[in-house]
Design a protein around this motif. Structure first.
Motif, PDB file in Angstrom:
ATOM      1  N   LEU A  31      30.066   2.007 -10.848  1.00 22.68           N
ATOM      2  CA  LEU A  31      31.394   2.268 -10.324  1.00 22.68           C
ATOM      3  C   LEU A  31      31.543   3.782 -10.245  1.00 22.68           C
ATOM      4  CD1 LEU A  31      34.202   1.267  -9.447  1.00 22.68           C
ATOM      5  CD2 LEU A  31      34.868   1.363 -11.858  1.00 22.68           C
ATOM      6  N   ALA A  32      31.702   4.292  -9.037  1.00 22.02           N
ATOM      7  CA  ALA A  32      31.776   5.743  -8.817  1.00 22.02           C
ATOM      8  C   ALA A  32      33.151   6.293  -9.218  1.00 22.02           C
ATOM      9  CB  ALA A  32      31.496   6.052  -7.344  1.00 22.02           C
ATOM     10  N   ARG A  64      28.976   1.515  -6.024  1.00 20.94           N
ATOM     11  CA  ARG A  64      27.810   2.044  -5.313  1.00 20.94           C
ATOM     12  C   ARG A  64      26.599   1.206  -5.682  1.00 20.94           C
ATOM     13  NH1 ARG A  64      28.307   6.335  -1.786  1.00 20.94           N
ATOM     14  NH2 ARG A  64      26.146   5.720  -1.754  1.00 20.94           N
ATOM     15  N   ILE A  65      25.925   0.680  -4.689  1.00 24.72           N
ATOM     16  CA  ILE A  65      24.722  -0.119  -4.897  1.00 24.72           C
ATOM     17  C   ILE A  65      23.601   0.524  -4.092  1.00 24.72           C
ATOM     18  CG2 ILE A  65      23.622  -2.370  -4.645  1.00 24.72           C
ATOM     19  CD1 ILE A  65      26.457  -3.586  -4.768  1.00 24.72           C
ATOM     20  N   TYR A  66      22.545   0.921  -4.767  1.00 24.45           N
ATOM     21  CA  TYR A  66      21.400   1.562  -4.129  1.00 24.45           C
ATOM     22  C   TYR A  66      20.229   0.575  -4.139  1.00 24.45           C
ATOM     23  CZ  TYR A  66      24.088   5.810  -4.786  1.00 24.45           C
ATOM     24  OH  TYR A  66      25.080   6.754  -4.767  1.00 24.45           O
ATOM     25  N   LEU A  95      16.374   8.832  -6.507  1.00 21.21           N
ATOM     26  CA  LEU A  95      17.700   8.226  -6.601  1.00 21.21           C
ATOM     27  C   LEU A  95      18.599   9.037  -7.518  1.00 21.21           C
ATOM     28  CD1 LEU A  95      19.789   6.082  -6.008  1.00 21.21           C
ATOM     29  CD2 LEU A  95      18.820   4.747  -7.895  1.00 21.21           C
ATOM     30  N   TYR A  96      18.081   9.494  -8.640  1.00 19.58           N
ATOM     31  CA  TYR A  96      18.865  10.313  -9.569  1.00 19.58           C
ATOM     32  C   TYR A  96      19.392  11.558  -8.861  1.00 19.58           C
ATOM     33  CZ  TYR A  96      20.125  13.070 -13.646  1.00 19.58           C
ATOM     34  OH  TYR A  96      20.806  13.841 -14.563  1.00 19.58           O
ATOM     35  N   TYR A 150      27.747  12.860  -6.515  1.00 24.35           N
ATOM     36  CA  TYR A 150      28.750  12.906  -7.579  1.00 24.35           C
ATOM     37  C   TYR A 150      28.361  13.948  -8.628  1.00 24.35           C
ATOM     38  CZ  TYR A 150      29.996   8.520  -5.388  1.00 24.35           C
ATOM     39  OH  TYR A 150      30.349   7.566  -4.469  1.00 24.35           O
ATOM     40  N   PRO A 151      28.546  15.235  -8.307  1.00 17.70           N
ATOM     41  CA  PRO A 151      28.180  16.294  -9.258  1.00 17.70           C
ATOM     42  C   PRO A 151      28.876  16.096 -10.613  1.00 17.70           C
ATOM     43  CG  PRO A 151      28.759  17.226  -7.128  1.00 17.70           C
ATOM     44  CD  PRO A 151      29.127  15.767  -7.079  1.00 17.70           C
ATOM     45  N   GLY A 152      28.127  16.273 -11.665  1.00 13.47           N
ATOM     46  CA  GLY A 152      28.682  16.155 -13.008  1.00 13.47           C
ATOM     47  C   GLY A 152      28.744  14.743 -13.564  1.00 13.47           C
TER      48      GLY A 152
END
Length: 146
Positions: A17-18, A24-26, A54-55, A62-64
Motif C-alpha cells: 500500500l503506497a 502497488r503490484i509489481y 524493483l527496489y 516513493y522517496p524515503g
C-alpha cells in the motif's frame, strides 16, 4: 513504516500500500521479461538483479519509503527471504498462505467493503502446510478480517 507482500514462485510479484493510498503490484515477470518468472529460482542461483531493479523503481517512485514487515505465501525458499531482508531492510516475516495471498489481493482491489472471496487455482501451500486447490474467505475491510 509499511508492509511488503511477496510471492516468489511462478508469476512472482511484490505489492504494498503506497503512501498515496494506492495498492502497488509489481509483476516481476514483466521486469525480467520472462513468462512464469520465479524469484525463488533466480535468487537460488545468486541472481539479485531483478529484485534490486524493483527496489530502485520503488525508491524512485516513493522517496524515503521504508518497509518493516513482509507477508509471503509458500512455497518460498529461505534464500529468497534472506535476499528480501538484505535489499529491503526487512526483518519481520509472516507466512500467510498461498490462497490467502490471492484472496487478500483480489479483495483489497475489488472496491467492496465486505465479500465472499473464492481463491481457486492449480494448488498451493496454505498456512497450515497443506496443499489445496481452493479456499473460501469472508472478507471485511472495516474489521480487516478474512
Amino acid at each position: 513504516m509499511r508492509s511488503l507482500s511477496v510471492y516468489a514462485s511462478h508469476d512472482a510479484n511484490i505489492s504494498f500500500l503506497a503512501p498515496d493510498g494506492q495498492y502497488r503490484i509489481y509483476e516481476l515477470e514483466r521486469l525480467a521479461r520472462q513468462r512464469y518468472y520465479s524469484l525463488d529460482l533466480d535468487l537460488a542461483r545468486g541472481r539479485h538483479d531483478i529484485l534490486c531493479k524493483l527496489y530502485e523503481i520503488i525508491k524512485n517512485e516513493y522517496p524515503g519509503i521504508e518497509f518493516d514487515r513482509c507477508f509471503y505465501g509458500k512455497p518460498v525458499l529461505p534464500t529468497s527471504m534472506e535476499s528480501v531482508a538484505a535489499i529491503f531492510g526487512i526483518q519481520d516475516f509472516t507466512d500467510v498462505g498461498h490462497h490467502f495471498s490471492h484472496a487478500a489481493g483480489a479483495f483489497k482491489l475489488s472496491g467492496y467493503d465486505k465479500a465472499f472471496v473464492l481463491s481457486y487455482d492449480g494448488g498451493g501451500f496454505d498456512e497450515d502446510g497443506t496443499v489445496g486447490t481452493f479456499r473460501v474467505f469472508l472478507a471485511d475491510k472495516e474489521t480487516n478480517t478474512y
